[in-house]
Motif scaffolding. Structure first.
Motif, PDB file in Angstrom:
ATOM      1  N   VAL A 117      38.261  21.439 -86.592  1.00  0.00           N
ATOM      2  CA  VAL A 117      38.854  20.915 -87.821  1.00  0.00           C
ATOM      3  C   VAL A 117      40.188  21.627 -88.039  1.00  0.00           C
ATOM      4  CG1 VAL A 117      38.638  20.698 -90.326  1.00  0.00           C
ATOM      5  CG2 VAL A 117      36.625  20.369 -88.882  1.00  0.00           C
TER       6      VAL A 117
ATOM      7  N   ARG B  10      34.006  28.438 -95.523  1.00  0.00           N
ATOM      8  CA  ARG B  10      32.884  27.500 -95.659  1.00  0.00           C
ATOM      9  C   ARG B  10      32.856  26.523 -94.480  1.00  0.00           C
ATOM     10  NH1 ARG B  10      30.081  25.985-100.250  1.00  0.00           N
ATOM     11  NH2 ARG B  10      28.537  24.381 -99.768  1.00  0.00           N
ATOM     12  N   PHE B  11      34.017  25.964 -94.144  1.00  0.00           N
ATOM     13  CA  PHE B  11      34.084  25.054 -93.010  1.00  0.00           C
ATOM     14  C   PHE B  11      33.666  25.769 -91.726  1.00  0.00           C
ATOM     15  CE2 PHE B  11      36.912  21.163 -93.936  1.00  0.00           C
ATOM     16  CZ  PHE B  11      36.395  21.041 -95.219  1.00  0.00           C
TER      17      PHE B  11
ATOM     18  N   GLY C  26      30.163  25.645 -89.927  1.00  0.00           N
ATOM     19  CA  GLY C  26      29.704  24.539 -89.099  1.00  0.00           C
ATOM     20  C   GLY C  26      30.736  23.976 -88.147  1.00  0.00           C
ATOM     21  N   PHE C  27      32.012  24.372 -88.358  1.00  0.00           N
ATOM     22  CA  PHE C  27      33.089  23.794 -87.570  1.00  0.00           C
ATOM     23  C   PHE C  27      33.980  24.889 -86.988  1.00  0.00           C
ATOM     24  CE2 PHE C  27      32.473  20.623 -91.088  1.00  0.00           C
ATOM     25  CZ  PHE C  27      31.797  19.679 -90.328  1.00  0.00           C
TER      26      PHE C  27
ATOM     27  N   THR D 296      37.293  25.937 -87.078  1.00  0.00           N
ATOM     28  CA  THR D 296      38.282  25.618 -88.096  1.00  0.00           C
ATOM     29  C   THR D 296      39.603  26.355 -87.881  1.00  0.00           C
ATOM     30  OG1 THR D 296      36.493  25.238 -89.672  1.00  0.00           O
ATOM     31  CG2 THR D 296      38.709  25.567 -90.585  1.00  0.00           C
TER      32      THR D 296
ATOM     33  N   TYR E 262      33.548  19.927-101.372  1.00  0.00           N
ATOM     34  CA  TYR E 262      32.740  19.834-100.156  1.00  0.00           C
ATOM     35  C   TYR E 262      31.851  18.583-100.180  1.00  0.00           C
ATOM     36  CZ  TYR E 262      34.128  24.741 -99.755  1.00  0.00           C
ATOM     37  OH  TYR E 262      34.850  25.899 -99.680  1.00  0.00           O
TER      38      TYR E 262
ATOM     39  N   PHE F 102      33.220  15.100 -98.922  1.00  0.00           N
ATOM     40  CA  PHE F 102      33.307  14.757 -97.507  1.00  0.00           C
ATOM     41  C   PHE F 102      32.047  14.051 -97.010  1.00  0.00           C
ATOM     42  CE2 PHE F 102      36.572  18.013 -97.759  1.00  0.00           C
ATOM     43  CZ  PHE F 102      37.549  17.514 -96.917  1.00  0.00           C
TER      44      PHE F 102
ATOM     45  N   ASP G 132      29.218  13.085 -94.892  1.00  0.00           N
ATOM     46  CA  ASP G 132      29.063  13.355 -93.461  1.00  0.00           C
ATOM     47  C   ASP G 132      30.288  12.912 -92.669  1.00  0.00           C
ATOM     48  OD1 ASP G 132      28.836  10.626 -93.633  1.00  0.00           O
ATOM     49  OD2 ASP G 132      26.883  10.503 -92.648  1.00  0.00           O
TER      50      ASP G 132
ATOM     51  N   LEU H 240      33.010  14.431 -91.730  1.00  0.00           N
ATOM     52  CA  LEU H 240      33.423  15.362 -90.664  1.00  0.00           C
ATOM     53  C   LEU H 240      32.284  15.690 -89.710  1.00  0.00           C
ATOM     54  CD1 LEU H 240      35.390  17.974 -92.834  1.00  0.00           C
ATOM     55  CD2 LEU H 240      36.313  15.950 -91.666  1.00  0.00           C
TER      56      LEU H 240
ATOM     57  N   LYS I 100      28.218  17.512 -90.085  1.00  0.00           N
ATOM     58  CA  LYS I 100      27.418  18.283 -91.040  1.00  0.00           C
ATOM     59  C   LYS I 100      28.218  19.466 -91.570  1.00  0.00           C
ATOM     60  CE  LYS I 100      22.972  20.571 -91.697  1.00  0.00           C
ATOM     61  NZ  LYS I 100      21.704  21.008 -91.059  1.00  0.00           N
ATOM     62  N   LEU I 101      28.408  19.486 -92.885  1.00  0.00           N
ATOM     63  CA  LEU I 101      29.089  20.591 -93.549  1.00  0.00           C
ATOM     64  C   LEU I 101      28.042  21.476 -94.208  1.00  0.00           C
ATOM     65  CD1 LEU I 101      31.783  21.879 -94.423  1.00  0.00           C
ATOM     66  CD2 LEU I 101      31.779  20.360 -96.405  1.00  0.00           C
TER      67      LEU I 101
END
Length: 272
Positions: free
Chosen positions: A34, A53-54, A57-58, A60, A261, A264, A266, A268, A270-271
């Motif tokens: 991301v 936070r991102f 799961g990502f 970033t 949050y 968004f 789903d 992107l 799973k956040l």
């Protein structure tokens, strides 16, 4: 930005892309890439709380746009929308990012839109967070240029968070302190050029040319995107999803972080 054991922050780094030094912060390191592109006077570090936070799961990346933060700045640089959009496209290529999500806030949303429509950026999806919809023949952007320039000059002189408070009266001390620390890194030439571009750059011609899934996140308490402007965006590209964060002004994650949050869904992936 933190570096405790529970932090997803990995490192800050520079890369040469589109002929300039681009600085970024990286969080997480696994999952879908991301790329976050902040707004007109938001160095990457000010988006650290979102990137944390991102980063759960990502993979970033938060970009310092040219003329801001630790990226290249000079009186020779082009600070126009197309140059910034080309930066973002080249940044993703230089890092070898694939199927990445591009998330832009305010000016960063306009940059992301222009990057995918005219500069060959190929993200898997594009999220535009409360982009200014001003342009030729349209109502002006509601914020005034002195709000930006006056605060930058104060911080360049060494002012503290109390001097920043009148500019952002609803922000916490921590938010004000971080902005006061980093705002001086925003090159005034870059800010003035970008602000002028809000009235001269026509982003509406780009909206029908988005080649990937797109989401528009609008501020429910802001005046950047009015209902009739939402309707025009829908008409120009009916495939764009639209979510309003009702309890937030233009600086959505500062006003309603959890609502930001949730917006968004789903889109992107799973956040966490």
């Amino acid at each position: 930005m933190t570096n405790g054991s529970d932090s997803s922050f990995l490192y800050g780094a520079n890369i040469r892309a589109n002929g300039i030094r681009q600085h970024y912060l990286r969080y997480g390191g696994s999952g879908r890439p991301v790329v976050i592109v902040p707004g007109i006077t938001s160095p990457a570090v000010t988006w650290g709380f979102v990137a944390e936070r991102f980063g759960r799961g990502f993979d970033t990346y938060v970009l310092d746009i040219r003329g801001r933060g630790l990226s290249e700045a000079s009186d020779c640089l082009d600070y126009g929308l197309d140059a910034m959009a080309a930066d973002v496209a080249a940044f993703a290529v230089a890092l070898g990012l694939e199927d990445y999500a591009l998330v832009g806030h305010s000016m960063g949303a306009r940059i992301g839109l222009r990057a995918v429509s005219r500069h060959g950026a190929t993200p898997g999806c594009l999220a535009m967070v409360d982009p200014p919809v001003s342009g030729p023949g349209r109502r002006p952007y509601p914020a005034q240029l002195p709000w930006y320039v006056d605060s930058i000059r104060l911080m360049a002189q060494g002012a503290d968070l109390e001097a920043m408070r009148p500019f952002c009266p609803t922000w916490t001390d921590g938010q004000l302190r971080l902005r006061a620390e980093w705002l001086h890194t925003c090159d005034e030439r870059a800010i003035v050029t970008a602000y002028d571009g809000f009235s001269t750059d026509d982003i509406h011609v780009d909206l029908p040319r988005i080649p990937c899934p797109a989401l528009l996140i609008a501020a429910g308490r802001g005046d950047v995107i009015l209902p009739e402007e939402e309707a025009e965006i829908r008409a120009l590209n009916p495939a764009i999803g639209l979510v309003r964060v009702e309890n937030a002004g233009h600086m959505i994650p500062w006003d309603d972080e959890e609502g930001f949050y949730r917006a968004f869904g789903d889109f992107l992936g799973k956040l966490v």
